[in-house]
Scaffold this active site. Structure first.
Site, PDB file in Angstrom:
ATOM      1  N   SER A   2     -21.309   1.252  -3.578  1.00 41.00           N
ATOM      2  CA  SER A   2     -21.463   2.699  -3.742  1.00 41.00           C
ATOM      3  C   SER A   2     -22.940   3.054  -3.731  1.00 41.00           C
ATOM      4  O   SER A   2     -23.795   2.238  -4.086  1.00 41.00           O
ATOM      5  CB  SER A   2     -20.836   3.145  -5.072  1.00 41.00           C
ATOM      6  OG  SER A   2     -21.169   4.490  -5.364  1.00 41.00           O
TER       7      SER A   2
ATOM      8  N   TYR B 256     -19.873   2.147 -14.291  1.00 41.13           N
ATOM      9  CA  TYR B 256     -19.380   2.042 -12.917  1.00 41.13           C
ATOM     10  C   TYR B 256     -20.554   1.790 -11.962  1.00 41.13           C
ATOM     11  O   TYR B 256     -20.475   0.930 -11.082  1.00 41.13           O
ATOM     12  CB  TYR B 256     -18.634   3.322 -12.546  1.00 41.13           C
ATOM     13  CG  TYR B 256     -18.233   3.428 -11.092  1.00 41.13           C
ATOM     14  CD1 TYR B 256     -17.054   2.854 -10.628  1.00 41.13           C
ATOM     15  CD2 TYR B 256     -19.027   4.122 -10.173  1.00 41.13           C
ATOM     16  CE1 TYR B 256     -16.678   2.963  -9.300  1.00 41.13           C
ATOM     17  CE2 TYR B 256     -18.655   4.240  -8.845  1.00 41.13           C
ATOM     18  CZ  TYR B 256     -17.480   3.656  -8.407  1.00 41.13           C
ATOM     19  OH  TYR B 256     -17.113   3.769  -7.096  1.00 41.13           O
TER      20      TYR B 256
ATOM     21  N   LYS C 160     -21.353  -1.477  -9.422  1.00 40.74           N
ATOM     22  CA  LYS C 160     -21.583  -1.372  -7.983  1.00 40.74           C
ATOM     23  C   LYS C 160     -22.919  -2.000  -7.587  1.00 40.74           C
ATOM     24  O   LYS C 160     -23.062  -2.526  -6.475  1.00 40.74           O
ATOM     25  CB  LYS C 160     -21.514   0.095  -7.561  1.00 40.74           C
ATOM     26  CG  LYS C 160     -20.105   0.687  -7.672  1.00 40.74           C
ATOM     27  CD  LYS C 160     -19.111  -0.062  -6.775  1.00 40.74           C
ATOM     28  CE  LYS C 160     -17.738   0.553  -6.756  1.00 40.74           C
ATOM     29  NZ  LYS C 160     -16.826  -0.066  -5.796  1.00 40.74           N
TER      30      LYS C 160
END
Length: 272
Positions: free
Chosen positions: A163, A176, A180
Site C-alpha cells: 500500500s 495497518y 504494509k
C-alpha cells in the site's frame, strides 16, 4: 475541464476489456482474498490474459460467486475456501491448485485486514497481532509453502499487495500502515534468495482504490472530496487498474524485474 477529462478516461478504461494480450497463456495463478475489490480484479485480469486462476477467500458463497462470474465470461477458474492464517487452509489451497491445474506459476498475496482505526500507540495487542498475522505472517508463510511448486513453474513470480501507506503512513491506519511497510521489506529480504530458484518477487503499492475495503475514505461526498484533494490526479483509483499492473509483473514483459515495488497512487507521494 480537468475533472471531465479524468471522468472520461475512467469510463474509457472501465469499458475497454477487449483486445487484451495473452501474455499468461498456460500459466496457473493463485490470488488470495480474490472474491471482490482489488483481488477479484487481479484474478479476472490474469484469467483474461490466459492464466488458469484459483480464487480463494474465507467464505464459500463468495468464492462460488466469484468463480461463476469468471466462468460466465469463458475464463478458466476454480475456487477454494482459504483463511490464510490457517495452515491447513493454505495447504489445501496449494494442493487443490496442483490437482486442478497441474502446478503453480503466479502467487498473488492480497489478503489483508484492518479491524480498528486510530493512532499506533492506541492499538491493542490483540488488534496488532491480528493485523500482523494476516497481513504479514500469512504472506510470509504462503510464500514459503508455495516455493516448491513455484520452483517447477514457468517463469514463476510472486506479487505482494502492499500500500502507499507502507511509504507514507495514514494517521488513523497506523498499525495497518506498519504492516504494509513490512511487506515491502519482506519483498526486499527475499528476492535474492528466490532469484536462485528462478522466482521473481515484487510488490504493488496501491493508493486509495475505490473498493469496499477503503470505503471509509469516500463514504460521503465531503470525505471523498477531501481524499481526492490529496491525490494529484484528482480521483480515486480503480481495482481494474491494479489488475493491469499485476498482469504485467506476472508476465515475461517484467522478466528482468524483481525485488521492486510499483506505486500506483495517482501521484500521492511515496519516495524519491
Amino acid at each position: 475541464m480537468m475533472r471531465a477529462a479524468a471522468d472520461q478516461m475512467i469510463r474509457t478504461f472501465s469499458g475497454n476489456t477487449s483486445g487484451l494480450c495473452r501474455r499468461l497463456e498456460g500459466k496457473v495463478a493463485i490470488v488470495t482474498a480474490s472474491t471482490q475489490g482489488i483481488g477479484f480484479s487481479i484474478a479476472k485480469r490474469l484469467a483474461e490474459e490466459g492464466a488458469k486462476v484459483m480464487i480463494s477467500s474465507r467464505k464459500e458463497a463468495n468464492v462460488n460467486s466469484a468463480v461463476q462470474k469468471l466462468l460466465n465470461e469463458g475464463l478458466q477458474a476454480s475456487g477454494v475456501v482459504c483463511h490464510v492464517a490457517n495452515k491447513e487452509d493454505r495447504k489445501r489451497l496449494l494442493d487443490e491448485t496442483k490437482a486442478k491445474f497441474g502446478g503453480l506459476d503466479i502467487l498473488v498475496s492480497n489478503a489483508a485486514v484492518n479491524p480498528a482505526v486510530g493512532p499506533v500507540l492506541d492499538c491493542s495487542e490483540d488488534v496488532w497481532d491480528k493485523i500482523f498475522d494476516i497481513n504479514v505472517k500469512s504472506t510470509y508463510l504462503l510464500m514459503k509453502e508455495a516455493r516448491p511448486l513455484l520452483k517447477q513453474g514457468k517463469s514463476p513470480s510472486i506479487i505482494i499487495i502492499s500500500s502507499i501507506a507502507g511509504y507514507q503512513p495514514f494517521g488513523l491506519l497506523g498499525v495497518y500502515s506498519i504492516s504494509k511497510t513490512a511487506l515491502i521489506a519482506l519483498c526486499k529480504a527475499t528476492y535474492e534468495d528466490l532469484a536462485g530458484d528462478g522466482i521473481r518477487v515484487n510488490c504493488i503499492a496501491p493508493g486509495v482504490i475505490k473498493t469496499k475495503f477503503s470505503q471509509a475514505m469516500y463514504q460521503s461526498e465531503s470525505i471523498e472530496e477531501t481524499t481526492k484533494s490529496k491525490i494529484p490526479m484528482g480521483r480515486l483509483g480503480l481495482p481494474d487498474e491494479m489488475g493491469g499492473i499485476a498482469a504485467f509483473l506476472a508476465s515475461d514483459d517484467a522478466s528482468y524485474i524483481t525485488g521492486e515495488t510499483i506505486v500506483a497512487s495517482g501521484g500521492m507521494p511515496s519516495r524519491l
